[in-house]
Design a protein around this motif. Structure first.
Motif, PDB file in Angstrom:
ATOM      1  N   THR A   1       0.832  -1.206   0.000  1.00 12.40           N
ATOM      2  CA  THR A   1       0.000   0.000   0.000  1.00 12.40           C
ATOM      3  C   THR A   1       0.867   1.258   0.000  1.00 12.40           C
ATOM      4  O   THR A   1       0.632   2.190  -0.789  1.00 12.40           O
ATOM      5  CB  THR A   1      -0.950  -0.012   1.215  1.00 12.40           C
ATOM      6  OG1 THR A   1      -1.768  -1.185   1.148  1.00 12.40           O
ATOM      7  CG2 THR A   1      -1.828   1.223   1.249  1.00 12.40           C
ATOM      8  N   GLU A   2       1.887   1.294   0.862  1.00 13.14           N
ATOM      9  CA  GLU A   2       2.771   2.468   0.943  1.00 13.14           C
ATOM     10  C   GLU A   2       3.496   2.714  -0.375  1.00 13.14           C
ATOM     11  O   GLU A   2       3.580   3.841  -0.842  1.00 13.14           O
ATOM     12  CB  GLU A   2       3.817   2.276   2.048  1.00 13.14           C
ATOM     13  CG  GLU A   2       3.282   2.368   3.450  1.00 13.14           C
ATOM     14  CD  GLU A   2       4.340   2.029   4.503  1.00 13.14           C
ATOM     15  OE1 GLU A   2       3.969   2.084   5.688  1.00 13.14           O
ATOM     16  OE2 GLU A   2       5.501   1.706   4.165  1.00 13.14           O
ATOM     17  N   GLU A   3       4.041   1.654  -0.966  1.00 16.21           N
ATOM     18  CA  GLU A   3       4.883   1.827  -2.147  1.00 16.21           C
ATOM     19  C   GLU A   3       4.098   1.980  -3.446  1.00 16.21           C
ATOM     20  O   GLU A   3       4.625   2.509  -4.413  1.00 16.21           O
ATOM     21  CB  GLU A   3       5.878   0.671  -2.251  1.00 16.21           C
ATOM     22  CG  GLU A   3       6.890   0.709  -1.130  1.00 16.21           C
ATOM     23  CD  GLU A   3       7.932  -0.392  -1.230  1.00 16.21           C
ATOM     24  OE1 GLU A   3       8.056  -1.030  -2.297  1.00 16.21           O
ATOM     25  OE2 GLU A   3       8.632  -0.606  -0.227  1.00 16.21           O
ATOM     26  N   SER A   4       2.847   1.504  -3.468  1.00 16.07           N
ATOM     27  CA  SER A   4       2.039   1.626  -4.690  1.00 16.07           C
ATOM     28  C   SER A   4       1.115   2.838  -4.655  1.00 16.07           C
ATOM     29  O   SER A   4       0.674   3.301  -5.706  1.00 16.07           O
ATOM     30  CB  SER A   4       1.201   0.371  -4.900  1.00 16.07           C
ATOM     31  OG  SER A   4       0.147   0.307  -3.951  1.00 16.07           O
ATOM     32  N   GLY A   5       0.800   3.302  -3.447  1.00 12.51           N
ATOM     33  CA  GLY A   5      -0.165   4.384  -3.307  1.00 12.51           C
ATOM     34  C   GLY A   5      -1.600   3.929  -3.517  1.00 12.51           C
ATOM     35  O   GLY A   5      -2.515   4.744  -3.549  1.00 12.51           O
ATOM     36  N   ILE A   6      -1.820   2.630  -3.662  1.00 14.95           N
ATOM     37  CA  ILE A   6      -3.158   2.094  -3.935  1.00 14.95           C
ATOM     38  C   ILE A   6      -3.824   1.665  -2.632  1.00 14.95           C
ATOM     39  O   ILE A   6      -3.279   0.845  -1.893  1.00 14.95           O
ATOM     40  CB  ILE A   6      -3.095   0.884  -4.891  1.00 14.95           C
ATOM     41  CG1 ILE A   6      -2.502   1.300  -6.244  1.00 14.95           C
ATOM     42  CG2 ILE A   6      -4.479   0.262  -5.079  1.00 14.95           C
ATOM     43  CD1 ILE A   6      -2.232   0.137  -7.183  1.00 14.95           C
ATOM     44  N   THR A   7      -4.993   2.235  -2.370  1.00 13.59           N
ATOM     45  CA  THR A   7      -5.770   1.788  -1.224  1.00 13.59           C
ATOM     46  C   THR A   7      -6.720   0.682  -1.686  1.00 13.59           C
ATOM     47  O   THR A   7      -7.079   0.612  -2.863  1.00 13.59           O
ATOM     48  CB  THR A   7      -6.568   2.944  -0.594  1.00 13.59           C
ATOM     49  OG1 THR A   7      -7.404   3.517  -1.604  1.00 13.59           O
ATOM     50  CG2 THR A   7      -5.634   4.017  -0.042  1.00 13.59           C
ATOM     51  N   GLY A   8      -7.087  -0.170  -0.765  1.00 11.31           N
ATOM     52  CA  GLY A   8      -8.030  -1.227  -1.090  1.00 11.31           C
ATOM     53  C   GLY A   8      -7.404  -2.485  -1.659  1.00 11.31           C
ATOM     54  O   GLY A   8      -8.107  -3.329  -2.222  1.00 11.31           O
ATOM     55  N   LEU A   9      -6.084  -2.624  -1.535  1.00  7.75           N
ATOM     56  CA  LEU A   9      -5.441  -3.867  -1.952  1.00  7.75           C
ATOM     57  C   LEU A   9      -5.909  -4.999  -1.044  1.00  7.75           C
ATOM     58  O   LEU A   9      -6.123  -4.792   0.149  1.00  7.75           O
ATOM     59  CB  LEU A   9      -3.917  -3.761  -1.845  1.00  7.75           C
ATOM     60  CG  LEU A   9      -3.202  -2.782  -2.772  1.00  7.75           C
ATOM     61  CD1 LEU A   9      -1.735  -2.673  -2.388  1.00  7.75           C
ATOM     62  CD2 LEU A   9      -3.353  -3.213  -4.225  1.00  7.75           C
ATOM     63  N   THR A  10      -6.048  -6.187  -1.597  1.00  6.10           N
ATOM     64  CA  THR A  10      -6.364  -7.373  -0.795  1.00  6.10           C
ATOM     65  C   THR A  10      -5.387  -8.478  -1.161  1.00  6.10           C
ATOM     66  O   THR A  10      -5.097  -8.686  -2.344  1.00  6.10           O
ATOM     67  CB  THR A  10      -7.811  -7.864  -1.041  1.00  6.10           C
ATOM     68  OG1 THR A  10      -7.984  -8.128  -2.432  1.00  6.10           O
ATOM     69  CG2 THR A  10      -8.821  -6.840  -0.579  1.00  6.10           C
ATOM     70  N   LEU A  11      -4.881  -9.154  -0.151  1.00  5.87           N
ATOM     71  CA  LEU A  11      -3.939 -10.226  -0.416  1.00  5.87           C
ATOM     72  C   LEU A  11      -4.661 -11.452  -0.957  1.00  5.87           C
ATOM     73  O   LEU A  11      -5.762 -11.781  -0.521  1.00  5.87           O
ATOM     74  CB  LEU A  11      -3.158 -10.595   0.848  1.00  5.87           C
ATOM     75  CG  LEU A  11      -2.184  -9.540   1.355  1.00  5.87           C
ATOM     76  CD1 LEU A  11      -1.428 -10.053   2.574  1.00  5.87           C
ATOM     77  CD2 LEU A  11      -1.194  -9.103   0.282  1.00  5.87           C
TER      78      LEU A  11
ATOM     79  N   GLN B   1       6.967 -13.779   0.251  1.00  2.00           N
ATOM     80  CA  GLN B   1       6.318 -13.082  -0.849  1.00  2.00           C
ATOM     81  C   GLN B   1       4.839 -13.452  -0.976  1.00  2.00           C
ATOM     82  O   GLN B   1       4.488 -14.623  -1.049  1.00  2.00           O
ATOM     83  CB  GLN B   1       7.040 -13.401  -2.158  1.00  2.00           C
ATOM     84  CG  GLN B   1       8.507 -12.980  -2.116  1.00  2.00           C
ATOM     85  CD  GLN B   1       9.254 -13.361  -3.380  1.00  2.00           C
ATOM     86  OE1 GLN B   1       9.010 -14.395  -3.979  1.00  2.00           O
ATOM     87  NE2 GLN B   1      10.176 -12.507  -3.780  1.00  2.00           N
ATOM     88  N   TYR B   2       4.017 -12.419  -1.040  1.00  7.85           N
ATOM     89  CA  TYR B   2       2.572 -12.552  -1.211  1.00  7.85           C
ATOM     90  C   TYR B   2       2.177 -11.934  -2.550  1.00  7.85           C
ATOM     91  O   TYR B   2       3.007 -11.361  -3.258  1.00  7.85           O
ATOM     92  CB  TYR B   2       1.836 -11.815  -0.080  1.00  7.85           C
ATOM     93  CG  TYR B   2       2.021 -12.432   1.280  1.00  7.85           C
ATOM     94  CD1 TYR B   2       1.090 -13.332   1.787  1.00  7.85           C
ATOM     95  CD2 TYR B   2       3.132 -12.126   2.067  1.00  7.85           C
ATOM     96  CE1 TYR B   2       1.249 -13.907   3.040  1.00  7.85           C
ATOM     97  CE2 TYR B   2       3.304 -12.701   3.324  1.00  7.85           C
ATOM     98  CZ  TYR B   2       2.357 -13.587   3.801  1.00  7.85           C
ATOM     99  OH  TYR B   2       2.511 -14.162   5.041  1.00  7.85           O
ATOM    100  N   ALA B   3       0.908 -12.018  -2.884  1.00  6.83           N
ATOM    101  CA  ALA B   3       0.355 -11.322  -4.040  1.00  6.83           C
ATOM    102  C   ALA B   3      -0.837 -10.514  -3.558  1.00  6.83           C
ATOM    103  O   ALA B   3      -1.619 -10.987  -2.735  1.00  6.83           O
ATOM    104  CB  ALA B   3      -0.072 -12.304  -5.117  1.00  6.83           C
ATOM    105  N   ALA B   4      -0.947  -9.289  -4.057  1.00  9.54           N
ATOM    106  CA  ALA B   4      -2.043  -8.395  -3.679  1.00  9.54           C
ATOM    107  C   ALA B   4      -2.858  -8.047  -4.917  1.00  9.54           C
ATOM    108  O   ALA B   4      -2.306  -7.629  -5.943  1.00  9.54           O
ATOM    109  CB  ALA B   4      -1.498  -7.126  -3.034  1.00  9.54           C
ATOM    110  N   LEU B   5      -4.165  -8.229  -4.802  1.00  8.26           N
ATOM    111  CA  LEU B   5      -5.065  -7.891  -5.902  1.00  8.26           C
ATOM    112  C   LEU B   5      -5.423  -6.411  -5.836  1.00  8.26           C
ATOM    113  O   LEU B   5      -5.840  -5.904  -4.795  1.00  8.26           O
ATOM    114  CB  LEU B   5      -6.335  -8.737  -5.811  1.00  8.26           C
ATOM    115  CG  LEU B   5      -6.122 -10.241  -5.913  1.00  8.26           C
ATOM    116  CD1 LEU B   5      -7.425 -10.975  -5.616  1.00  8.26           C
ATOM    117  CD2 LEU B   5      -5.580 -10.616  -7.276  1.00  8.26           C
ATOM    118  N   ALA B   6      -5.242  -5.738  -6.961  1.00  8.87           N
ATOM    119  CA  ALA B   6      -5.573  -4.316  -7.042  1.00  8.87           C
ATOM    120  C   ALA B   6      -7.057  -4.157  -7.349  1.00  8.87           C
ATOM    121  O   ALA B   6      -7.614  -4.937  -8.130  1.00  8.87           O
ATOM    122  CB  ALA B   6      -4.747  -3.647  -8.127  1.00  8.87           C
ATOM    123  N   PRO B   7      -7.714  -3.154  -6.759  1.00 10.32           N
ATOM    124  CA  PRO B   7      -9.103  -2.876  -7.131  1.00 10.32           C
ATOM    125  C   PRO B   7      -9.175  -2.490  -8.613  1.00 10.32           C
ATOM    126  O   PRO B   7      -8.193  -2.011  -9.187  1.00 10.32           O
ATOM    127  CB  PRO B   7      -9.483  -1.680  -6.252  1.00 10.32           C
ATOM    128  CG  PRO B   7      -8.412  -1.532  -5.245  1.00 10.32           C
ATOM    129  CD  PRO B   7      -7.200  -2.229  -5.755  1.00 10.32           C
TER     130      PRO B   7
END
Length: 174
Positions: free
Chosen positions: A92-102, A126-132
């Motif tokens: 979230t911090e490095e992408s600036g994207i809110t609402g990420l879900t792992l 390492q995880y994967a986060a889905l972007a809205p």
């Protein structure tokens, strides 16, 4: 439960990369401070590949210090309740994207890589986060650039660790 306890539990439950997984557990058993940056023998880090499956792309950051295209991630902080929470915070911090879900199911991969002194190793979970769907990325102070790449272009810009993370993430999504 402490962050250290959570990391041990996550690693015990992780069902792949047996030799590397055992190496992480041995490191933590030998280094009770192995969760944090001051542990010069190496420390756990947590990262997340930000992925947009609806558009067939991943978000990578051009790391300021390393000059490499990487997934979002970094050091665990004392306020992180879990390794998973650390990955989500970093993404979230490095992408600036809110609402990420792992992506469910725990870590996607482990990756142990050397780093410059004074520390010697990052033991990355390492995880994967889905972007809205409507995600808008914003570059952070830790990046030189931030860019979406189609899956098939990642191998041309990133190292094998990132390529393997993308492959493992896509396999999990299948």
């Amino acid at each position: 439960m402490t962050l250290y306890d959570d990391a041990v539990l996550v690693l015990k439950e992780y069902g792949d990369q047996e030799e590397l997984r055992q190496g992480y557990l041995a490191h933590l058993a030998e280094h009770p401070d192995g969760m944090y940056k001051p542990c010069e023998a190496g420390h756990l880090t947590s990262s997340a590949l930000v992925i947009d499956p609806s558009r067939g792309r991943v978000l990578l950051t051009l790391h300021k210090k390393l000059g490499m295209w990487l997934q979002m991630g970094g050091h665990c902080e004392p306020d992180d309740a879990t390794v998973e929470a650390a990955a989500l915070r970093e993404a979230t911090e490095e992408s600036g994207i809110t609402g990420l879900t792992l992506l469910p199911g725990g870590p996607v991969r482990l990756d142990r890589h050397p780093i410059p002194a004074p520390c010697h190793w990052h033991l990355d979970v390492q995880y994967a986060a889905l972007a809205p769907v409507d995600a808008v990325a914003e570059i952070s102070e830790e990046s030189l650039d931030l860019r979406w790449f189609p899956y098939e272009e990642v191998a041309g810009v990133a190292d094998t660790s990132v390529v393997r993370l993308v492959e493992a993430t896509l396999a999990r999504l299948a």
